[in-house]
Design a protein around this motif. Structure first.
Motif, PDB file in Angstrom:
ATOM      1  N   GLY A  24      23.021 -25.158 -25.774  1.00  0.00           N
ATOM      2  CA  GLY A  24      21.945 -25.464 -24.900  1.00  0.00           C
ATOM      3  C   GLY A  24      20.725 -26.131 -25.684  1.00  0.00           C
ATOM      4  N   PHE A  25      20.723 -25.459 -26.972  1.00  0.00           N
ATOM      5  CA  PHE A  25      19.510 -26.009 -27.694  1.00  0.00           C
ATOM      6  C   PHE A  25      19.679 -26.878 -28.986  1.00  0.00           C
ATOM      7  CE2 PHE A  25      18.458 -21.565 -26.006  1.00  0.00           C
ATOM      8  CZ  PHE A  25      17.530 -22.027 -25.255  1.00  0.00           C
ATOM      9  N   GLY A  26      21.146 -27.405 -28.886  1.00  0.00           N
ATOM     10  CA  GLY A  26      21.275 -28.131 -30.215  1.00  0.00           C
ATOM     11  C   GLY A  26      22.691 -28.347 -30.307  1.00  0.00           C
ATOM     12  N   PHE A  42      20.758 -29.006 -35.211  1.00  0.00           N
ATOM     13  CA  PHE A  42      19.785 -29.830 -34.943  1.00  0.00           C
ATOM     14  C   PHE A  42      19.096 -29.554 -33.497  1.00  0.00           C
ATOM     15  CE2 PHE A  42      22.378 -32.119 -38.094  1.00  0.00           C
ATOM     16  CZ  PHE A  42      21.535 -32.853 -38.745  1.00  0.00           C
ATOM     17  N   ILE A  43      17.917 -29.315 -33.471  1.00  0.00           N
ATOM     18  CA  ILE A  43      17.378 -28.763 -32.115  1.00  0.00           C
ATOM     19  C   ILE A  43      16.190 -29.859 -31.943  1.00  0.00           C
ATOM     20  CG2 ILE A  43      15.927 -27.025 -30.952  1.00  0.00           C
ATOM     21  CD1 ILE A  43      16.857 -25.384 -33.563  1.00  0.00           C
ATOM     22  N   GLY A  49      11.963 -27.663 -29.038  1.00  0.00           N
ATOM     23  CA  GLY A  49      11.312 -27.353 -30.155  1.00  0.00           C
ATOM     24  C   GLY A  49      10.587 -25.970 -30.292  1.00  0.00           C
ATOM     25  N   GLU A  50      10.323 -25.567 -29.129  1.00  0.00           N
ATOM     26  CA  GLU A  50       9.615 -24.043 -28.939  1.00  0.00           C
ATOM     27  C   GLU A  50      10.567 -23.232 -29.245  1.00  0.00           C
ATOM     28  OE1 GLU A  50       7.785 -24.598 -24.944  1.00  0.00           O
ATOM     29  OE2 GLU A  50       5.868 -24.519 -25.980  1.00  0.00           O
ATOM     30  N   TYR A  83      13.892 -33.997 -34.655  1.00  0.00           N
ATOM     31  CA  TYR A  83      14.830 -32.731 -34.583  1.00  0.00           C
ATOM     32  C   TYR A  83      14.085 -31.701 -35.596  1.00  0.00           C
ATOM     33  CZ  TYR A  83      18.301 -35.313 -32.216  1.00  0.00           C
ATOM     34  OH  TYR A  83      19.011 -36.158 -31.296  1.00  0.00           O
ATOM     35  N   LEU A  84      14.102 -30.686 -35.188  1.00  0.00           N
ATOM     36  CA  LEU A  84      13.910 -29.440 -36.210  1.00  0.00           C
ATOM     37  C   LEU A  84      15.513 -29.090 -36.588  1.00  0.00           C
ATOM     38  CD1 LEU A  84      12.532 -27.035 -37.735  1.00  0.00           C
ATOM     39  CD2 LEU A  84      12.767 -25.690 -35.225  1.00  0.00           C
TER      40      LEU A  84
END
Length: 365
Positions: A24-26, A42-43, A49-50, A83-84
């Protein structure tokens, strides 16, 4: 997004070689730099991002042998980040349930794995960290060892991490949600914006579900969401030793204590669970070293291995399961199909002709 990570790209100095999975987050990729292997997560900064920064802050805070290790982080692409990227150790291993199905562990092995998970929860809770998405998919077992490693802290809660939960419940999987969280979610007059306060008791319940699956190969509750919500609240699942007679009674009862409907009647903490597991392991018999399930090479079931009878209220999927429990262990390699007599003769004739041709070529060389 204009940029998407793909195999063959170089990100933060690492060559992306294979996509390991997505959630769900990356997305997570296996990556290399010289002899080093890393897992790069990779997010998307715009959508999650949060959550990514929350996961980063938690992983920076915790260091434990059974928690995936953060190596560093970056933003990508450098010129216009989308991406973070979390650079983490690559845990070479299998998801927990896959490991169980392939290795067919004994009761003692399962108890030791759950004990290690209890110890890592004890550490996290002492540090004020709650994973909040504890499930089989988020536990890896290192190759060649029986060391579980807890991964994916995208939903984790920690006092020093930014608060980002917007729904009534934190992201998670229904199979592992505690009765008290379901009760909160189903409140008919819940205040707008009210959020459930996840506690260590929820985490212990989720570990109880993992424990149950390792012992029986099924979840305590399954089926359509509407059915599961009601069952989590109102039905007591069959004890593991009733479904699988190879489960020692003491281990079965300990698992059921984690699945109590009310937090106050569960084990009080991960510390208490660890102590209870150590106690039952001290008094084990030789049967604790028997694989919990039939292997693929065994065809005959003995009377004592038959599951206990189920009552009239047992869901149909579980009734079917009791009639033919799944096997564990590595299935045998498919046997080569035997050649018919005519095919065998043809193969021999072909081989003889090749030998004659080889000698002919040498004689005329």
């Amino acid at each position: 997004m204009r940029s998407k990570p793909k195999e063959g790209m170089v990100v933060a100095g690492y060559l992306l070689t294979r996509r390991l999975g997505a959630g769900g987050f990356g997305q997570v990729f296996l990556a290399r730099w010289r002899r080093h292997r890393r897992a790069l997560k990779f997010i998307p900064l715009r959508d999650a991002g949060e959550w990514g920064r929350r996961e980063l802050s938690v992983l920076v805070h915790v260091r434990h042998a059974n928690v995936v290790r953060l190596v560093g982080h970056a933003e990508w692409p450098e010129e216009a980040p989308e991406y973070l990227v979390l650079l983490m150790e690559y845990v070479e291993g299998q998801p927990l349930y896959e490991w169980a199905r392939e290795e067919n562990p004994s009761a003692r092995q399962v108890a030791r794995v759950v004990l290690k998970l209890a110890r890592v929860l004890e550490f996290l809770h002492r540090e004020g960290v709650l994973h909040r998405d504890l499930k089989g998919d988020n536990v890896l077992v290192r190759v060649g060892e029986q060391e579980p490693v807890l991964v994916d802290f995208g939903s984790a809660a920690w006092g020093g991490a930014p608060r980002v939960t917007r729904g009534a419940l934190a992201p998670g999987t229904l199979h592992y949600r505690s009765p008290e969280s379901v009760r909160f979610f189903l409140q008919p007059r819940r205040e707008p914006g009210a959020r459930y306060g996840y506690t260590p008791a929820d985490e212990l319940y989720a570990l109880g579900v993992i424990f149950y699956v390792l012992l029986t190969d099924v979840h305590p509750f399954d089926g359509p969401e509407e059915l599961m919500l009601g069952e989590i609240l109102g039905r007591v699942p069959a004890a593991p030793h009733q479904l699988n007679p190879r489960v020692p009674r003491a281990l079965s009862e300990l698992c059921m204590r984690l699945l109590e409907k009310e937090p106050i009647t569960r084990l009080a903490s991960a510390v208490a669970l660890g102590q209870a597991l150590e106690e039952v392991l001290q008094g084990t018999e030789a049967t604790w070293d028997m694989p919990l399930f039939y292997g693929w090479g065994q065809e005959v079931r003995t009377t004592e291995d038959e599951p206990a009878r189920v009552d009239a209220g047992t869901p149909p999927w579980l009734v079917q399961w009791t009639r033919q429990r799944p096997r564990r262990g590595k299935p045998p390699a498919p046997a080569a199909s035997p050649l018919s007599p005519a095919a065998a003769v043809a193969a021999l004739r072909w081989a003889a002709e090749r030998v004659v041709d080889r000698f002919w070529s040498w004689d005329n060389g």
